[in-house]
Enzyme design. Structure first.
Site, PDB file in Angstrom:
ATOM      1  N   LYS A 188       0.092   4.248  -0.215  1.00 27.39           N
ATOM      2  CA  LYS A 188      -0.513   5.455   0.368  1.00 27.39           C
ATOM      3  C   LYS A 188      -0.250   6.626  -0.597  1.00 27.39           C
ATOM      4  O   LYS A 188      -0.239   6.416  -1.803  1.00 27.39           O
ATOM      5  CB  LYS A 188       0.018   5.688   1.792  1.00 27.39           C
ATOM      6  CG  LYS A 188      -0.119   4.410   2.637  1.00 27.39           C
ATOM      7  CD  LYS A 188       0.111   4.609   4.107  1.00 27.39           C
ATOM      8  CE  LYS A 188      -0.067   3.263   4.817  1.00 27.39           C
ATOM      9  NZ  LYS A 188       0.076   3.355   6.272  1.00 27.39           N
ATOM     10  N   ASN A 219       0.875  -1.171   0.000  1.00 22.97           N
ATOM     11  CA  ASN A 219       0.000   0.000   0.000  1.00 22.97           C
ATOM     12  C   ASN A 219       0.912   1.222   0.000  1.00 22.97           C
ATOM     13  O   ASN A 219       1.524   1.539   1.011  1.00 22.97           O
ATOM     14  CB  ASN A 219      -0.895  -0.015   1.246  1.00 22.97           C
ATOM     15  CG  ASN A 219      -1.699   1.265   1.394  1.00 22.97           C
ATOM     16  OD1 ASN A 219      -1.750   2.076   0.479  1.00 22.97           O
ATOM     17  ND2 ASN A 219      -2.319   1.438   2.551  1.00 22.97           N
ATOM     18  N   GLU A 223      -6.556   4.876   7.683  1.00 26.80           N
ATOM     19  CA  GLU A 223      -6.408   6.316   7.411  1.00 26.80           C
ATOM     20  C   GLU A 223      -7.665   6.902   6.772  1.00 26.80           C
ATOM     21  O   GLU A 223      -7.975   8.076   6.971  1.00 26.80           O
ATOM     22  CB  GLU A 223      -5.148   6.550   6.556  1.00 26.80           C
ATOM     23  CG  GLU A 223      -3.893   6.317   7.398  1.00 26.80           C
ATOM     24  CD  GLU A 223      -2.744   5.635   6.683  1.00 26.80           C
ATOM     25  OE1 GLU A 223      -2.695   5.664   5.442  1.00 26.80           O
ATOM     26  OE2 GLU A 223      -1.881   5.051   7.381  1.00 26.80           O
ATOM     27  N   GLU A 275      -5.460  -4.776  10.448  1.00 24.98           N
ATOM     28  CA  GLU A 275      -4.441  -3.756  10.682  1.00 24.98           C
ATOM     29  C   GLU A 275      -4.683  -3.094  12.033  1.00 24.98           C
ATOM     30  O   GLU A 275      -5.545  -2.211  12.149  1.00 24.98           O
ATOM     31  CB  GLU A 275      -4.474  -2.704   9.569  1.00 24.98           C
ATOM     32  CG  GLU A 275      -4.116  -3.280   8.212  1.00 24.98           C
ATOM     33  CD  GLU A 275      -3.454  -2.243   7.294  1.00 24.98           C
ATOM     34  OE1 GLU A 275      -2.468  -2.603   6.648  1.00 24.98           O
ATOM     35  OE2 GLU A 275      -3.909  -1.093   7.248  1.00 24.98           O
ATOM     36  N   GLY A 320       2.754   2.155  10.870  1.00 19.55           N
ATOM     37  CA  GLY A 320       3.818   3.156  10.746  1.00 19.55           C
ATOM     38  C   GLY A 320       4.563   3.411  12.040  1.00 19.55           C
ATOM     39  O   GLY A 320       5.351   4.352  12.139  1.00 19.55           O
ATOM     40  N   HIS A 359      -9.396   1.418   4.852  1.00 19.39           N
ATOM     41  CA  HIS A 359      -8.091   1.532   5.517  1.00 19.39           C
ATOM     42  C   HIS A 359      -8.227   2.469   6.717  1.00 19.39           C
ATOM     43  O   HIS A 359      -9.002   3.426   6.700  1.00 19.39           O
ATOM     44  CB  HIS A 359      -7.036   2.070   4.538  1.00 19.39           C
ATOM     45  CG  HIS A 359      -5.663   2.019   5.111  1.00 19.39           C
ATOM     46  ND1 HIS A 359      -5.181   3.008   5.932  1.00 19.39           N
ATOM     47  CD2 HIS A 359      -4.697   1.068   5.036  1.00 19.39           C
ATOM     48  CE1 HIS A 359      -3.957   2.668   6.324  1.00 19.39           C
ATOM     49  NE2 HIS A 359      -3.639   1.498   5.795  1.00 19.39           N
ATOM     50  N   SER A 386       3.517  -2.250  10.276  1.00 18.07           N
ATOM     51  CA  SER A 386       4.952  -2.375  10.586  1.00 18.07           C
ATOM     52  C   SER A 386       5.563  -3.708  10.140  1.00 18.07           C
ATOM     53  O   SER A 386       6.435  -4.252  10.832  1.00 18.07           O
ATOM     54  CB  SER A 386       5.194  -2.123  12.080  1.00 18.07           C
ATOM     55  OG  SER A 386       4.807  -0.805  12.423  1.00 18.07           O
TER      56      SER A 386
END
Ligand code: 13P
Length: 233
Positions: free
Chosen positions: A9, A7, A87, A153, A159, A85, A195
């Site tokens: 992003k 991904n 985000e 996730e 991250g 996702h 991660s």
């Protein structure tokens, strides 16, 4: 055989996609490799690996400025699309209900949605991890239509350079598998994301019900992504 999905992003460039695809063309693997890139790079793909998008509209067409439909994505060669996702949920207020609508639109256009679920740090700290995951699957995954992929996730680990323990990952994935079976979707691949890197990919993919990984930062450069793809054959 595992599924290794990147991904990107809001990162990368057309040149970076060409470079990545050239690098991936030379590796030997039986794993399925998917790259989910920004919309504008999808058409630049040479299709040496499967390409996906990172979001899709809930609408089919019409006066929705800035939106991209599932049929448009399919029309330029996308095979997959990430929906829900963390985000998108965090910055764009996407709920399980919206995520399910997006997944359904993807399915009707022949795309495979990669449906993300996972708990925030606050939910984890208040002991709600399992509840959030179960609800996320039950409310975000369409009960019919074609095949889907689910990604677990843990939002607090994205991250962050940290991952849950193997036991926590195993518990989450086994709950997701059980929930999917109850919905008549037994056998749906379940990816772990947050991660993941070359040094932990093999161990994570050895956990029961981990059918692959969804990789953010470490999918941007061939030197980081290839060791993840080749961590298991
Ligand atoms: P990182 O691999 O950078 O933690 O991101 C995970 C992710 O959000 C993939 O969708």
């Amino acid at each position: 055989m595992k599924i290794i999905a990147g991904n990107w992003k809001m990162n990368g460039s057309r040149a970076a996609l060409v470079e990545m695809q050239d690098a991936l063309a030379n590796i030997e693997t039986e794993n399925t490799v998917i790259l989910c890139v920004p919309f504008v790079f999808i058409a630049a793909s040479n299709n040496s690996v499967a390409i996906g998008a990172q979001d899709v509209s809930v609408h089919d067409h019409g006066a929705f400025t800035g939106e991209i439909s599932a049929n448009m994505l399919a029309g330029i060669g996308a095979k997959y699309v990430i929906v829900g996702h963390s985000e998108r949920r965090m910055y764009h207020g996407e709920t399980n209900e919206i995520v399910k609508q997006k997944a359904s639109m993807a399915l009707s256009a022949g795309l495979t949605p990669i449906i993300c679920v996972g708990e925030t740090m606050e939910e984890r700290n208040s002991g709600k991890t399992m509840e959030i995951i179960e609800l996320g699957v039950r409310e975000s995954v369409p009960s019919n239509g074609g095949d889907v992929i689910v990604a677990y996730e843990p939002r607090w680990a994205i991250g962050a350079g940290i991952t849950p323990s193997d036991e926590d990952i195993a518990a989450a994935h086994s709950l997701i598998a059980e929930s999917l079976t109850k919905m008549g979707r037994g056998g749906t691949p379940i990816l772990y994301g947050a991660s993941v890197k070359g040094s932990n990919a093999k161990q994570i993919m050895s956990i029961p019900h981990v059918d692959g990984v969804l990789v953010g930062g470490a999918s941007l450069k061939p030197d980081d992504f290839i060791p993840i793809i080749t961590a298991t054959k």
